[in-house]
Design an enzyme around this catalytic site. Structure first.
Site, PDB file in Angstrom:
ATOM      1  N   THR A   1       0.805  -1.155   0.124  1.00 26.00           N
ATOM      2  CA  THR A   1      -0.036  -0.056  -0.063  1.00 26.00           C
ATOM      3  C   THR A   1       0.880   1.186  -0.029  1.00 26.00           C
ATOM      4  O   THR A   1       0.541   2.495  -0.223  1.00 26.00           O
ATOM      5  CB  THR A   1      -0.902  -0.114   1.337  1.00 26.00           C
ATOM      6  OG1 THR A   1       0.091  -0.223   2.525  1.00 26.00           O
ATOM      7  CG2 THR A   1      -1.912  -1.052   1.283  1.00 26.00           C
TER       8      THR A   1
ATOM      9  N   ALA B   1       1.774  -7.586   8.383  1.00 19.65           N
ATOM     10  CA  ALA B   1       2.145  -8.029   9.906  1.00 19.65           C
ATOM     11  C   ALA B   1       1.062  -8.630  10.593  1.00 19.65           C
ATOM     12  O   ALA B   1       1.022  -9.604  11.073  1.00 19.65           O
ATOM     13  CB  ALA B   1       2.868  -7.019  10.329  1.00 19.65           C
TER      14      ALA B   1
ATOM     15  N   ASP C   1       0.800  -2.888  18.834  1.00 20.18           N
ATOM     16  CA  ASP C   1       0.853  -2.641  17.594  1.00 20.18           C
ATOM     17  C   ASP C   1       1.476  -1.220  17.341  1.00 20.18           C
ATOM     18  O   ASP C   1       1.139  -0.399  16.595  1.00 20.18           O
ATOM     19  CB  ASP C   1      -0.590  -2.714  16.951  1.00 20.18           C
ATOM     20  CG  ASP C   1      -0.537  -2.417  15.427  1.00 20.18           C
ATOM     21  OD1 ASP C   1       0.354  -2.662  14.894  1.00 20.18           O
ATOM     22  OD2 ASP C   1      -1.645  -2.020  15.233  1.00 20.18           O
TER      23      ASP C   1
END
Length: 689
Positions: A190, A207, A329
């Site tokens: 992306t 991921a 994250d």
């Protein structure tokens, strides 16, 4: 005779050069001429051509600072529409346009590339890489593309299905295409490629679905691989690709490679040509929860790091890890900006980043030495970063091994991919920031699934949850940050937690927001000086440039992205459009597509409580990331579906009849009864007030 031939050839060459130089603006010859001039020197010295925007971050510094002053704080109130162009798209547009001598190139949803003539707004050509719509199943965060690269007459783009393509800028015809990923895994692309030293640099995404990250450099001329840098180590039994991977493996535990490892470099890059260093921002662990991917701990290099490698060989030089043992994250793929400034009384060549974890970092870009690290939003996972050790000082229970914990920032981050900008005049960094938190938990029932999210950090209902009253805010803001003092100078309230990236000039900051407002702020004070309503949410950053001596500002509008899939802040979501402004523009705003009147489903529920419970679980895991049943964004809220559509749900889900619309085919992933349970769950939710 030979001298005469040489003379004739020289004259012919000169005539051809003149013809190209004098070619009509917007013609193939003109585009070939101006884009072919974008070589290594032009990219390195982008400041010498401030009227163009020739790389993703404007220049190798990636500072998004334009020295153009024709539009300024004294006359910005006179800014108005020059033209707009409808791209006919209906998904998120995150792209930064590139512009050279009035020719614009940009990418859109499904990795489609457009060339436009900014003198008229006319689309000159479109290149559709024909990404298989099934690829949407692998895309965590919408079928977006953040941008392209330009070099020696060609346009380079990554495609959602993992290709790197070279396209002739003058015609939109394909030069070459290479597969950069293992297509059997959940890889996507992306991010925008960059061209450094004649090489096209590209990373990848995935991921969250379970892949191992890396960055590859390809020769811009023929697409041959020059080097590859893996961001996390693989199976030690198979050997290591480099000494860096061998050393990194010492910071991992267990058998991490079986479920990916993560560390994908899906967005941020920067380059210092004087040092010959490429800077790579790396992503989160896979799964997020370190207790699953690396039981027993470890820093897990090179997750959530800035890594410097040699531009010619890809050889590791240094790294700095923003979040050792990452488990929330907290990617560090966010934009990196190069600048020269005085820190602690010394002149420093620095690299700056505001990653997801909430701290703003200033490093020496020659050595990787940490110089500054200050919280730019509310942070409760760490108290501070120790400048001596370079490591964060974590708070108790932030790692949620034994408790559920409300952690701030959330996985959306204090700052995400939306571009920030550094202004060397005000010496401030402008950050699209937010406050938001999420409750994490260490679940014992985690099972790896290669085609869905694998966070492993969902709250466990059997465990106590540690709350934090200070972490309950949910708001966005644009902040002006002093990187030397390490503090906020001003802020402007955002419209949402998912507003757009920014552009700065000597005295202005431009930003769009989720409510469709495109605004200009005083760069020193944050006072709003101008605003226009574009009627649809904006997430892409604007650019500015000159055409025939006139300064323009352009922003691509197309609501979407990970938050836009299931939420919106405007009455309608309009088609993707390019809006371009100038002082005294006379353009007419495009006609709006009216809101469609819909009513909720009112169908009797025939499922048992057990079937509804299973339908709810299946929907949450497989459908809810796109189809939100409380709101609805670019993807429909299914409680407002037509009954005849819901009667086709088995054909839609298991046979893929809506695949051309972007709805993936789940094939045999579900049984017919499971699909019916999902249907019945949607019916039940539609009846709730």
């Amino acid at each position: 005779m030979l001298k005469k031939l040489i003379f004739v050839l020289a004259i012919a060459s000169a005539l051809i050069g003149c013809q190209k130089k004098d070619a009509p603006k917007g013609s193939e010859a003109h585009i070939e001429n101006v884009t072919s001039a974008i070589d290594d020197d032009a990219l390195t010295n982008a400041q010498d051509a401030p009227g163009d925007w020739t790389s993703y971050g404007l220049n190798y510094k990636e500072d998004r600072f334009s020295p153009l002053t024709q539009i300024n704080k004294d006359n910005v109130s006179q800014l108005s529409l020059a033209w707009s162009t409808d791209l006919g798209t209906n998904r998120g547009i995150e792209a930064t346009p590139l512009v050279v001598d009035g020719i614009m190139f940009l990418s859109g949803p499904w990795s489609v590339i457009y060339a436009l003539d900014t003198r008229s707004g006319k689309i000159l050509w479109t290149y559709d890489p024909e990404v298989p719509k099934q690829t949407g199943l692998k895309a965590c965060c919408d079928v977006v593309n953040r941008g392209i690269a330009m070099y020696k007459g060609n346009i380079f783009a990554g495609t959602l299905d993992g290709r790197l393509v070279s396209i002739k800028a003058s015609t939109g015809k394909l030069n070459w295409s290479v597969i950069t990923v293992d297509t059997a895994r959940a890889y996507t692309i992306t991010g925008a490629p960059r061209v450094y030293d004649g090489k096209v640099i590209i990373g990848n995404s995935g991921a969250d679905l379970g892949v191992r990250g890396y960055v590859t450099a390809y020769d811009a001329e023929d697409g041959k691989e020059a080097w590859r840098f893996w961001t996390v180590p693989g199976d030690p039994k198979k050997g290591f690709e480099s000494k860096a991977m061998e050393d990194a493996a010492k910071t991992w535990k267990g058998e991490w490679w079986k479920i990916g490892g993560g560390g994908t470099a899906w967005d941020g890059f920067a380059y210092d040509p004087a040092l010959g260093l490429v800077y790579i921002g790396t992503g989160n662990g896979s799964p997020w929860n370190r207790e699953i991917r690396s039981p027993g701990g470890g820093d897990n290099l090179f997750l959530s790091s800035i890594v410097a490698v040699d531009v010619k060989t890809g050889e590791y030089k240094w790294h700095y890890q923003t979040t050792p043992g990452e488990t929330w994250d907290y990617t560090a793929v966010q934009q990196m900006i190069l600048a020269d400034m005085k820190i602690g009384g010394k002149d420093r060549k620095v690299i700056m980043q505001a990653p997801k974890n909430g701290f703003f970092y200033v490093l020496d870009r020659e050595t990787g030495e940490l110089l500054k690290a200050d919280a730019y939003t509310y942070v409760n996972w760490a108290t501070h970063v120790d400048l001596k050790t370079g490591r964060p000082v974590e708070t108790p229970n932030s790692r949620y091994e034994k408790f559920n914990k409300l952690v701030s920032p959330s996985p959306i981050g204090g700052h995400n991919w939306q571009a920030m900008a550094y202004n060397p005049v005000t010496k401030l960094v402008y950050i699209p920031s937010r406050e938001l938190s999420l409750t994490h938990g260490n679940r014992s029932d985690f099972k790896y699934d290669p085609m869905t999210w694998n966070t492993g950090s969902n709250p466990d209902e059997t465990k106590k949850t540690i709350d934090d009253p200070k972490a309950h805010k949910m708001e966005g803001r644009l902040i002006a940050w002093d990187p030397v003092a390490g503090k906020e100078v001003w802020r402007s309230a955002g419209a949402s937690i998912w507003d757009a990236g920014v552009l700065t000039t000597s005295d202005l900051v431009f930003q769009g927001n989720a409510q469709g407002k495109f605004s200009a702020f005083d760069a020193k004070t944050g006072k709003k000086l101008w605003e226009t309503d574009l009627k649809s949410g904006i997430i892409a950053p604007p650019v500015t440039y000159l055409v025939d001596g006139v300064q323009y500002v352009t922003v691509a509008v197309g609501w979407g992205g990970v938050m836009g899939l299931w939420s919106k802040y405007t009455e309608t979501i309009q088609p993707g459009r390019i809006f371009t402004f100038k002082i005294g523009g006379k353009g007419k705003m495009p006609a709006l597509i009216p809101a469609e009147l819909k009513s909720k489903l009112n169908v009797a529920v025939s499922a048992t409580p057990a079937q509804l419970s299973e339908g709810a679980k299946l929907f949450k895991v497989n459908c809810s990331d796109c189809h939100d049943l409380q709101g609805g964004g670019t993807i429909p809220n299914l409680t407002y579906s037509k009954p005849e559509i819901m009667n086709m749900i088995d054909d839609i889900v298991r046979k893929g009849i809506f695949l051309p619309k972007g709805m993936p085919n789940f094939g045999n992933r579900f049984t017919a009864q499971q699909v019916k349970n999902i249907q019945q769950y949607i019916y039940a939710e539609a009846k709730k007030k």
